[in-house]
Design a protein around this motif. Structure first.
Motif, PDB file in Angstrom:
ATOM      1  N   PRO A 187       0.833  -1.204   0.000  1.00  0.00           N
ATOM      2  CA  PRO A 187       0.000   0.000   0.000  1.00  0.00           C
ATOM      3  C   PRO A 187       0.865   1.250   0.000  1.00  0.00           C
ATOM      4  CG  PRO A 187       0.152  -0.886   2.204  1.00  0.00           C
ATOM      5  CD  PRO A 187       0.958  -1.801   1.321  1.00  0.00           C
ATOM      6  N   ARG A 202       2.766   4.572  -2.671  1.00  0.00           N
ATOM      7  CA  ARG A 202       2.793   5.291  -3.941  1.00  0.00           C
ATOM      8  C   ARG A 202       4.139   5.031  -4.616  1.00  0.00           C
ATOM      9  NH1 ARG A 202       1.858  11.156  -1.703  1.00  0.00           N
ATOM     10  NH2 ARG A 202       3.449  10.270  -0.315  1.00  0.00           N
ATOM     11  N   THR A 259       6.446   5.503  -8.200  1.00  0.00           N
ATOM     12  CA  THR A 259       6.644   6.121  -9.510  1.00  0.00           C
ATOM     13  C   THR A 259       7.795   5.413 -10.209  1.00  0.00           C
ATOM     14  OG1 THR A 259       5.853   8.290  -8.788  1.00  0.00           O
ATOM     15  CG2 THR A 259       7.222   8.229 -10.761  1.00  0.00           C
ATOM     16  N   ALA A 312       1.311  -2.956  -8.926  1.00  0.00           N
ATOM     17  CA  ALA A 312      -0.121  -2.671  -8.858  1.00  0.00           C
ATOM     18  C   ALA A 312      -0.897  -3.883  -8.374  1.00  0.00           C
ATOM     19  CB  ALA A 312      -0.625  -2.229 -10.231  1.00  0.00           C
ATOM     20  N   ALA A 370       0.038  -1.402  -4.828  1.00  0.00           N
ATOM     21  CA  ALA A 370       0.660  -0.078  -4.943  1.00  0.00           C
ATOM     22  C   ALA A 370      -0.151   0.835  -5.869  1.00  0.00           C
ATOM     23  CB  ALA A 370       2.086  -0.205  -5.462  1.00  0.00           C
ATOM     24  N   GLN A 371      -0.072   2.117  -5.594  1.00  0.00           N
ATOM     25  CA  GLN A 371      -0.621   3.133  -6.490  1.00  0.00           C
ATOM     26  C   GLN A 371       0.525   3.554  -7.410  1.00  0.00           C
ATOM     27  OE1 GLN A 371      -2.356   6.521  -4.495  1.00  0.00           O
ATOM     28  NE2 GLN A 371      -2.113   7.828  -6.302  1.00  0.00           N
ATOM     29  N   THR A 386       2.492   5.085 -10.828  1.00  0.00           N
ATOM     30  CA  THR A 386       2.572   6.045 -11.925  1.00  0.00           C
ATOM     31  C   THR A 386       3.812   5.718 -12.746  1.00  0.00           C
ATOM     32  OG1 THR A 386       1.500   7.790 -10.629  1.00  0.00           O
ATOM     33  CG2 THR A 386       2.772   8.472 -12.569  1.00  0.00           C
ATOM     34  N   GLY A 416      -4.975  -0.216 -13.370  1.00  0.00           N
ATOM     35  CA  GLY A 416      -5.159   1.092 -12.738  1.00  0.00           C
ATOM     36  C   GLY A 416      -3.886   1.914 -12.657  1.00  0.00           C
ATOM     37  N   ILE A 417      -2.953   1.670 -13.567  1.00  0.00           N
ATOM     38  CA  ILE A 417      -1.661   2.364 -13.567  1.00  0.00           C
ATOM     39  C   ILE A 417      -1.769   3.651 -14.386  1.00  0.00           C
ATOM     40  CG2 ILE A 417       0.749   2.191 -14.294  1.00  0.00           C
ATOM     41  CD1 ILE A 417       0.440  -0.870 -13.886  1.00  0.00           C
ATOM     42  N   THR A 418      -1.261   4.745 -13.833  1.00  0.00           N
ATOM     43  CA  THR A 418      -1.267   6.024 -14.528  1.00  0.00           C
ATOM     44  C   THR A 418      -0.021   6.143 -15.396  1.00  0.00           C
ATOM     45  OG1 THR A 418      -2.475   7.077 -12.707  1.00  0.00           O
ATOM     46  CG2 THR A 418      -1.324   8.531 -14.261  1.00  0.00           C
ATOM     47  N   SER A 437       6.205  10.510  -4.280  1.00  0.00           N
ATOM     48  CA  SER A 437       6.043   9.071  -4.123  1.00  0.00           C
ATOM     49  C   SER A 437       6.721   8.585  -2.856  1.00  0.00           C
ATOM     50  CB  SER A 437       6.657   8.316  -5.319  1.00  0.00           C
ATOM     51  OG  SER A 437       6.122   8.778  -6.545  1.00  0.00           O
TER      52      SER A 437
END
Length: 208
Positions: free
Chosen positions: A50, A52, A54, A70, A74-75, A77, A153-155, A183
């Motif tokens: 969990p 952020r 990059t 992901a 993880a969130q 980018t 859901g990856i930016t 991040s």
């Protein structure tokens, strides 16, 4: 370790310090074989992220790391200056192998009689169509990678990424627009360039 722990605790003649005995006993318990269910639960606990994240670069290293991160929470980018897939997909491995496949098909056609297949007329290649096929193969895989990133859901941010600090990535897009991304973790997956050796300049003919 289990045997050593038992020997220390059971011996009436050996007076080991209590702290040492507890430490060895703790190691023995930690290394005791676990049941399959316990291992699965431990693995699920381990594979949790969990945070952020990059990633600079969407080549084979970057996009694979992004998808896996992901999947475990993880969130993510991803910043990519050119196109997903990196050198391998866009200019290296995949395009060259596609061209090789066309030459192999041509060679097989020219020797088809050896396999009992008779072709009438001259077997020729069309370089433009070979290139078109190569472009289609590359484009199909690019779309596949982009779809994978989106499904997780990856930016994906187009632009050049650079580090402002150990937790901030700045992206600069083609129009000059900048964006700072904060991040918890950063992965640098920008790939590499071939080394230039003195006396052997890249001339595009002898040295590629």
């Amino acid at each position: 370790l289990v045997g050593l722990s038992f020997w220390i605790s059971a011996s009436s003649k050996l007076k080991a310090p209590a702290s040492s005995t507890r430490a060895i006993t703790d190691i023995a318990i930690a290394t005791r074989p676990k049941s399959a269910g316990t291992r699965r639960r431990a693995r699920r606990r381990t594979l949790t992220m969990p945070t952020r994240l990059t990633i600079i670069g969407a080549g084979p290293g970057g996009y694979v790391a992004a998808i896996r991160a992901a999947q475990i929470g993880a969130q993510v980018t991803v910043v990519e200056e050119s196109e997903v897939g990196g050198t391998c997909l866009n200019r290296g491995c995949i395009p060259t192998k596609t061209l090789i496949a066309s030459t192999e098909a041509l060679e097989q056609a020219r020797h088809s009689a050896e396999f009992g297949i008779e072709l009438t007329g001259e077997v020729r290649y069309n370089l433009n169509k070979i290139r078109e096929r190569k472009d289609r193969v590359v484009e199909t895989q690019i779309k596949g990678i982009r779809a994978l990133l989106k499904s997780q859901g990856i930016t994906l941010i187009p632009g050049k990424g650079s580090l402002l600090s150990e937790v901030v990535v700045r992206t600069v897009q083609e129009d000059g627009t900048t964006q700072d991304i904060r991040s918890d973790r950063i992965i640098i997956a920008t790939g590499s360039r071939p080394a230039r050796v003195a006396g052997f300049p890249f001339d595009g003919e002898t040295v590629m």
